[in-house]
Every structure is written in C-alpha cells, then in structure tokens.
Scaffold this motif. Structure first.
Motif, PDB file in Angstrom:
ATOM      1  N   THR A  39       0.696  -1.367   0.049  1.00 52.38           N
ATOM      2  CA  THR A  39      -0.084   0.160  -0.008  1.00 52.38           C
ATOM      3  C   THR A  39       0.864   1.200   0.073  1.00 52.38           C
ATOM      4  O   THR A  39       1.962   1.227   0.179  1.00 52.38           O
ATOM      5  CB  THR A  39      -0.727   0.062   1.365  1.00 52.38           C
ATOM      6  OG1 THR A  39       0.047   0.339   2.298  1.00 52.38           O
ATOM      7  CG2 THR A  39      -1.573  -1.185   1.263  1.00 52.38           C
ATOM      8  N   VAL A  40       0.279   2.596  -0.251  1.00 56.52           N
ATOM      9  CA  VAL A  40       1.034   3.454  -0.076  1.00 56.52           C
ATOM     10  C   VAL A  40       0.902   4.294   1.539  1.00 56.52           C
ATOM     11  O   VAL A  40       1.734   4.119   2.276  1.00 56.52           O
ATOM     12  CB  VAL A  40       0.696   4.709  -1.101  1.00 56.52           C
ATOM     13  CG1 VAL A  40       1.435   6.028  -1.023  1.00 56.52           C
ATOM     14  CG2 VAL A  40       1.084   4.153  -2.435  1.00 56.52           C
ATOM     15  N   LEU A  41      -0.503   4.615   1.627  1.00 59.67           N
ATOM     16  CA  LEU A  41      -0.770   5.345   2.953  1.00 59.67           C
ATOM     17  C   LEU A  41      -1.135   4.345   3.944  1.00 59.67           C
ATOM     18  O   LEU A  41      -2.315   3.668   3.738  1.00 59.67           O
ATOM     19  CB  LEU A  41      -1.900   6.455   2.787  1.00 59.67           C
ATOM     20  CG  LEU A  41      -1.496   7.454   1.713  1.00 59.67           C
ATOM     21  CD1 LEU A  41      -2.659   8.491   1.406  1.00 59.67           C
ATOM     22  CD2 LEU A  41      -0.123   8.207   2.074  1.00 59.67           C
ATOM     23  N   PRO A  42      -0.604   4.455   5.215  1.00 59.40           N
ATOM     24  CA  PRO A  42      -0.977   3.626   6.112  1.00 59.40           C
ATOM     25  C   PRO A  42      -2.158   4.129   6.985  1.00 59.40           C
ATOM     26  O   PRO A  42      -2.521   5.491   6.944  1.00 59.40           O
ATOM     27  CB  PRO A  42       0.273   3.389   7.018  1.00 59.40           C
ATOM     28  CG  PRO A  42       0.873   4.771   7.035  1.00 59.40           C
ATOM     29  CD  PRO A  42       0.527   5.068   5.405  1.00 59.40           C
ATOM     30  N   ALA A  43      -2.906   3.488   7.874  1.00 59.88           N
ATOM     31  CA  ALA A  43      -3.574   3.821   8.904  1.00 59.88           C
ATOM     32  C   ALA A  43      -2.938   4.783   9.729  1.00 59.88           C
ATOM     33  O   ALA A  43      -2.058   4.868   9.911  1.00 59.88           O
ATOM     34  CB  ALA A  43      -4.338   2.583   9.801  1.00 59.88           C
ATOM     35  N   LYS A  51       0.060  -9.316   5.116  1.00 59.10           N
ATOM     36  CA  LYS A  51       1.085  -8.328   6.098  1.00 59.10           C
ATOM     37  C   LYS A  51       1.031  -7.250   5.144  1.00 59.10           C
ATOM     38  O   LYS A  51       1.461  -7.292   3.872  1.00 59.10           O
ATOM     39  CB  LYS A  51       2.312  -9.132   6.300  1.00 59.10           C
ATOM     40  CG  LYS A  51       2.976  -8.187   7.219  1.00 59.10           C
ATOM     41  CD  LYS A  51       4.086  -8.690   7.932  1.00 59.10           C
ATOM     42  CE  LYS A  51       4.475  -7.723   8.877  1.00 59.10           C
ATOM     43  NZ  LYS A  51       5.682  -7.132   8.995  1.00 59.10           N
ATOM     44  N   ILE A  52       0.735  -6.132   5.666  1.00 58.70           N
ATOM     45  CA  ILE A  52       0.933  -4.791   4.951  1.00 58.70           C
ATOM     46  C   ILE A  52       2.334  -4.307   5.077  1.00 58.70           C
ATOM     47  O   ILE A  52       2.701  -4.253   5.971  1.00 58.70           O
ATOM     48  CB  ILE A  52      -0.167  -3.853   5.740  1.00 58.70           C
ATOM     49  CG1 ILE A  52      -1.658  -4.148   5.663  1.00 58.70           C
ATOM     50  CG2 ILE A  52      -0.051  -2.341   4.760  1.00 58.70           C
ATOM     51  CD1 ILE A  52      -2.290  -4.283   4.481  1.00 58.70           C
ATOM     52  N   TYR A  53       2.650  -3.847   3.903  1.00 54.35           N
ATOM     53  CA  TYR A  53       3.901  -3.046   3.653  1.00 54.35           C
ATOM     54  C   TYR A  53       3.576  -1.505   3.099  1.00 54.35           C
ATOM     55  O   TYR A  53       3.043  -1.773   1.969  1.00 54.35           O
ATOM     56  CB  TYR A  53       4.909  -3.752   2.935  1.00 54.35           C
ATOM     57  CG  TYR A  53       5.554  -5.076   3.345  1.00 54.35           C
ATOM     58  CD1 TYR A  53       6.689  -5.271   4.379  1.00 54.35           C
ATOM     59  CD2 TYR A  53       4.980  -6.195   3.482  1.00 54.35           C
ATOM     60  CE1 TYR A  53       7.044  -6.270   4.811  1.00 54.35           C
ATOM     61  CE2 TYR A  53       5.226  -7.474   3.997  1.00 54.35           C
ATOM     62  CZ  TYR A  53       6.434  -7.429   4.925  1.00 54.35           C
ATOM     63  OH  TYR A  53       6.879  -8.612   5.403  1.00 54.35           O
ATOM     64  N   SER A  54       3.390  -0.729   3.998  1.00 57.16           N
ATOM     65  CA  SER A  54       3.069   0.634   3.437  1.00 57.16           C
ATOM     66  C   SER A  54       4.194   1.524   2.875  1.00 57.16           C
ATOM     67  O   SER A  54       5.219   0.799   3.029  1.00 57.16           O
ATOM     68  CB  SER A  54       2.138   1.238   4.634  1.00 57.16           C
ATOM     69  OG  SER A  54       3.191   1.605   5.827  1.00 57.16           O
ATOM     70  N   ASN A  55       3.880   2.619   2.522  1.00 55.74           N
ATOM     71  CA  ASN A  55       4.845   3.744   1.974  1.00 55.74           C
ATOM     72  C   ASN A  55       5.616   2.972   0.735  1.00 55.74           C
ATOM     73  O   ASN A  55       6.653   3.480   0.702  1.00 55.74           O
ATOM     74  CB  ASN A  55       5.796   4.129   3.222  1.00 55.74           C
ATOM     75  CG  ASN A  55       4.741   4.875   4.007  1.00 55.74           C
ATOM     76  OD1 ASN A  55       4.245   5.809   3.772  1.00 55.74           O
ATOM     77  ND2 ASN A  55       5.139   4.579   5.224  1.00 55.74           N
ATOM     78  N   SER A  92       7.293  11.011  -6.297  1.00 52.72           N
ATOM     79  CA  SER A  92       6.709   9.976  -5.363  1.00 52.72           C
ATOM     80  C   SER A  92       6.059  10.654  -4.174  1.00 52.72           C
ATOM     81  O   SER A  92       6.603  11.872  -3.824  1.00 52.72           O
ATOM     82  CB  SER A  92       7.397   8.931  -5.232  1.00 52.72           C
ATOM     83  OG  SER A  92       8.672   9.578  -4.105  1.00 52.72           O
ATOM     84  N   TRP A  93       5.250  10.077  -3.525  1.00 54.12           N
ATOM     85  CA  TRP A  93       4.774  10.497  -2.245  1.00 54.12           C
ATOM     86  C   TRP A  93       5.788  10.541  -1.330  1.00 54.12           C
ATOM     87  O   TRP A  93       5.927  11.677  -0.501  1.00 54.12           O
ATOM     88  CB  TRP A  93       3.542   9.568  -1.759  1.00 54.12           C
ATOM     89  CG  TRP A  93       3.158  10.050  -0.556  1.00 54.12           C
ATOM     90  CD1 TRP A  93       3.232   9.139   0.738  1.00 54.12           C
ATOM     91  CD2 TRP A  93       2.355  10.995   0.097  1.00 54.12           C
ATOM     92  NE1 TRP A  93       2.527   9.858   1.849  1.00 54.12           N
ATOM     93  CE2 TRP A  93       2.222  11.105   1.546  1.00 54.12           C
ATOM     94  CE3 TRP A  93       1.868  12.425  -0.852  1.00 54.12           C
ATOM     95  CZ2 TRP A  93       1.271  11.846   2.073  1.00 54.12           C
ATOM     96  CZ3 TRP A  93       1.075  13.138   0.145  1.00 54.12           C
ATOM     97  CH2 TRP A  93       0.822  13.166   1.438  1.00 54.12           C
ATOM     98  N   ALA A  94       6.806   9.782  -1.165  1.00 51.82           N
ATOM     99  CA  ALA A  94       7.759   9.718  -0.455  1.00 51.82           C
ATOM    100  C   ALA A  94       8.669  11.147  -0.452  1.00 51.82           C
ATOM    101  O   ALA A  94       9.290  11.720   0.413  1.00 51.82           O
ATOM    102  CB  ALA A  94       8.822   8.523  -0.789  1.00 51.82           C
ATOM    103  N   ASP A  95       8.730  11.796  -1.737  1.00 58.93           N
ATOM    104  CA  ASP A  95       9.629  12.769  -1.981  1.00 58.93           C
ATOM    105  C   ASP A  95       8.467  14.183  -1.747  1.00 58.93           C
ATOM    106  O   ASP A  95       9.171  15.183  -1.852  1.00 58.93           O
ATOM    107  CB  ASP A  95      10.055  12.879  -3.343  1.00 58.93           C
ATOM    108  CG  ASP A  95      11.125  11.845  -3.471  1.00 58.93           C
ATOM    109  OD1 ASP A  95      11.756  11.447  -2.539  1.00 58.93           O
ATOM    110  OD2 ASP A  95      11.462  11.431  -4.805  1.00 58.93           O
ATOM    111  N   ALA A  96       7.398  13.893  -2.029  1.00 63.83           N
ATOM    112  CA  ALA A  96       6.424  15.182  -1.782  1.00 63.83           C
ATOM    113  C   ALA A  96       6.641  16.022  -0.780  1.00 63.83           C
ATOM    114  O   ALA A  96       6.807  17.023  -0.875  1.00 63.83           O
ATOM    115  CB  ALA A  96       4.989  14.683  -1.840  1.00 63.83           C
TER     116      ALA A  96
END
Ligand code: X2X
Length: 338
Positions: A37-41, A67-71, A198-202
C-alpha cells in the motif's frame, strides 16, 4: 482428558483425510502474503487495508495471513512500480491507487479525467457498473485478480502562495503531481508548472519550497499535516477522485481454493466499504479541522469552476483517445444516468 480428546481428533483426521477432498489442506499456502500500500492507517487507505487483513485472518481462522507493507516500501518508494511488481509476483497483493497503476494500465486513467465525476454517486455508478466490470476484466487480462474497491478521495489543489479562483491564479506555480502523465498534461494546460514525484518525496519538496503546491484528498492533507509545511490555500474543485483496488497476483490467486478465493474477495468488498466510509466522512471532518488550523478553503462558483473545465477540455479529448473512446463514453453515460 482434554489432551486425550485432542489426540483422538487428530487420529481420526489422519485416517479420514485421504477419504475426503479437503480443500483447506490441499493447497500449499504461504505462511504470510505481502500486501503493498502507500498510505497506512489512520489514512482511509490504510484503514481499508488493515480491515482486509483482519477479516481474512478472522474468517479463515488464522489460516490466511496477509501483511501490509506501506509507503510503497516493497518498490523502494516508487508507487508507480507497484502494479508491475504485483504482476511479476515480487508482491503477492496490493491495495493500490488507480493513479499509481495507470502507467501500466492506461484505462485506469478514466478516474483522472478532469472534471468527469461530479460527486460520490457518479463515482459509484462508474465503479459498481459496466465500466467497473470492464476495468476488472482488463486487470484480469494483465495478470492480477481484482477483488474490490476502496477510495483515497476527491483530490483538491493546495499551495503556499495565494488563493486559486481562476486558471490564471495557477500560472507559473510549481505543483507536485502524481505518477500518471495525464496530471502533467492537466496542470500544463492550466498554466502551472507540474513536476512528477513520489509521495515519499512530496512532503520534503513542500518543506524546502522546491514546489509551491500539490494535490491530494482533504483527509490526506489533514492526516499528513500538509498545512504545517506552509500549504495555506486549498481550492475545493473536486476535479478527480482516486479509487483504490484490492488485487492479487494471478498465480497466487490460483493457489487458493475456490472457497478461500470467495473468502478473500468478500473480505475485500467488506473492507472496501469500511474504507470508503472512512474516506468520505474523513474528508468532511478533516475540512473543519484544517479550517480551524487557518487554511483558507476556496469554494468555486459554478462559473469559476467552468473556467477550469474549459481549459482542460483539450487534454480530456486527447486522453479519451488513449484510454479508449468507448470506455470513456460508457463512463460519461454512467455519470449522466442519475
Ligand atoms: O502520491 C499521492 O499523492 C497519493 C498518496 O495520493 C497516491 O498514492 C495517489
């Protein structure tokens, strides 16, 4: 006594096993399946994904563990590579944005067509009707099994400089945009200066003022605390909405028994409903909170909104050809239905 009974049950099961078709035992399951996923809870996106994990575990009595791996960590933060990684089996499953998968599945750009969907009802008629069905058939042909929908939300443009009422107000603003080239085209047509990242860089780019603005749903803006990096102006133009899709790599999907496939699909549909509710209610609640934090919310008059629609009609027409005119027509019909 208890111990004896357990042994007896095990013995009977061992004797009986060869006589019955035992689907739950027959398949070789992994001890854990990776879900990207991108955004976690507490983002609605992560709420939907977490709920899926929980429901699958509960309904399979712990036999199937996701198992969720976010970001986007399974694709080193590059969310536009998520679909390809899932198709190749590097990732087993994903709860992914149609925007992030659209570089590989061009038809998913339908949700990024500027000003196509006026409201949630129109959006639901697209995802739950013939267009949604067709998109799922396309995904199936591309090597993943789609199960259900969730939602990131209607995306709003924000910036650190001034209110945006007209396309002229966007002139020259550097705007961080997401992975699909369609976003570059929209913001270029509006006179802005888009840059894809990317969202990580935003957030770092907003913090250092490398960019002046960005576009994301209200709930994402609130939860990611985007106001704290100087984004003081939001225009609520609802130009696109960004649905999420639960999907599984084809080979992984085929390794599940039909009963477990049904379980995974129904859990995705149920988790999606929880996520969609969180997204829609979250946007409303978040709007009040960010107003209280001092963010100026600009609501457009119908005439003002029309100016943005007009400026993006060329991009719309061009992308209708790329997406497929029939699919776009079907989506427009779904919107018009009511
Ligand atoms: O990158 C974004 O802006 C986000 C988090 O909304 C998506 O993944 C589409």
């Amino acid at each position: 006594m208890h111990h004896f009974r357990k042994l007896a049950v095990a013995a009977i099961a061992a004797i009986a096993a060869p006589c019955f078709a035992a689907p739950a035992i027959a398949a070789e399951y992994k001890s854990e399946y990776t879900v990207s996923t991108v955004l976690p809870a507490p983002f609605p996106w992560g709420i939907a994904a977490d709920k899926w994990v929980e429901l699958v575990k509960e309904r399979s009595q712990g036999r199937i563990n996701l198992k969720i791996y976010s970001n986007s960590q399974l694709v080193s933060g590059d969310q536009t590579k998520e679909f390809a990684a899932m198709r190749q089996g590097i990732i087993d499953m994903a709860v992914g944005s149609t925007i992030n998968w659209s570089p590989q599945v061009k038809e998913l750009n339908i949700f990024s067509m500027p000003f196509l969907m006026p409201d949630y009802a129109a959006m639901d008629r697209i995802t739950q009707g013939p267009v949604g069905k067709e998109l799922f058939a396309i995904l199936r042909k591309r090597g993943v099994e789609p199960l259900g929908w969730a939602e990131n939300g209607f995306r709003q443009v924000t910036n650190s400089k001034h209110e945006i009422h007209t396309p002229d107000d966007l002139a020259g603003l550097k705007i961080r945009v997401v992975g699909s080239p369609l976003y570059n085209d929209i913001f270029t047509a509006l006179g802005a200066n888009p840059t894809q990242m990317s969202w990580a860089d935003a957030k770092p780019a907003l913090t250092t003022k490398a960019v002046d603005g960005q576009e994301n749903p209200i709930s994402v803006f609130k939860i990611a605390k985007i106001a704290t990096v100087g984004q003081q102006y939001m225009t609520r133009w609802n130009y696109v909405n960004d649905p999420l899709i639960f999907a599984v790599n084809k080979r992984v999907w085929e390794s599940f028994t039909p009963e477990d496939q049904k379980l995974l699909r129904q859990a995705a549909i149920d988790a999606g409903a929880v996520g969609i509710k969180a997204s829609r209610e979250g946007d409303e609640a978040a709007l009040k909170e960010i107003k209280a934090e001092g963010v100026t919310i600009t609501e457009l008059t119908p005439q003002e909104r029309e100016a943005f629609v007009k400026k993006t009609r060329g991009v719309y027409a061009e992308w209708a050809k790329k997406i497929g005119p029939d699919l776009v027509k079907a989506a427009e019909q779904a919107v018009a239905q009511k």
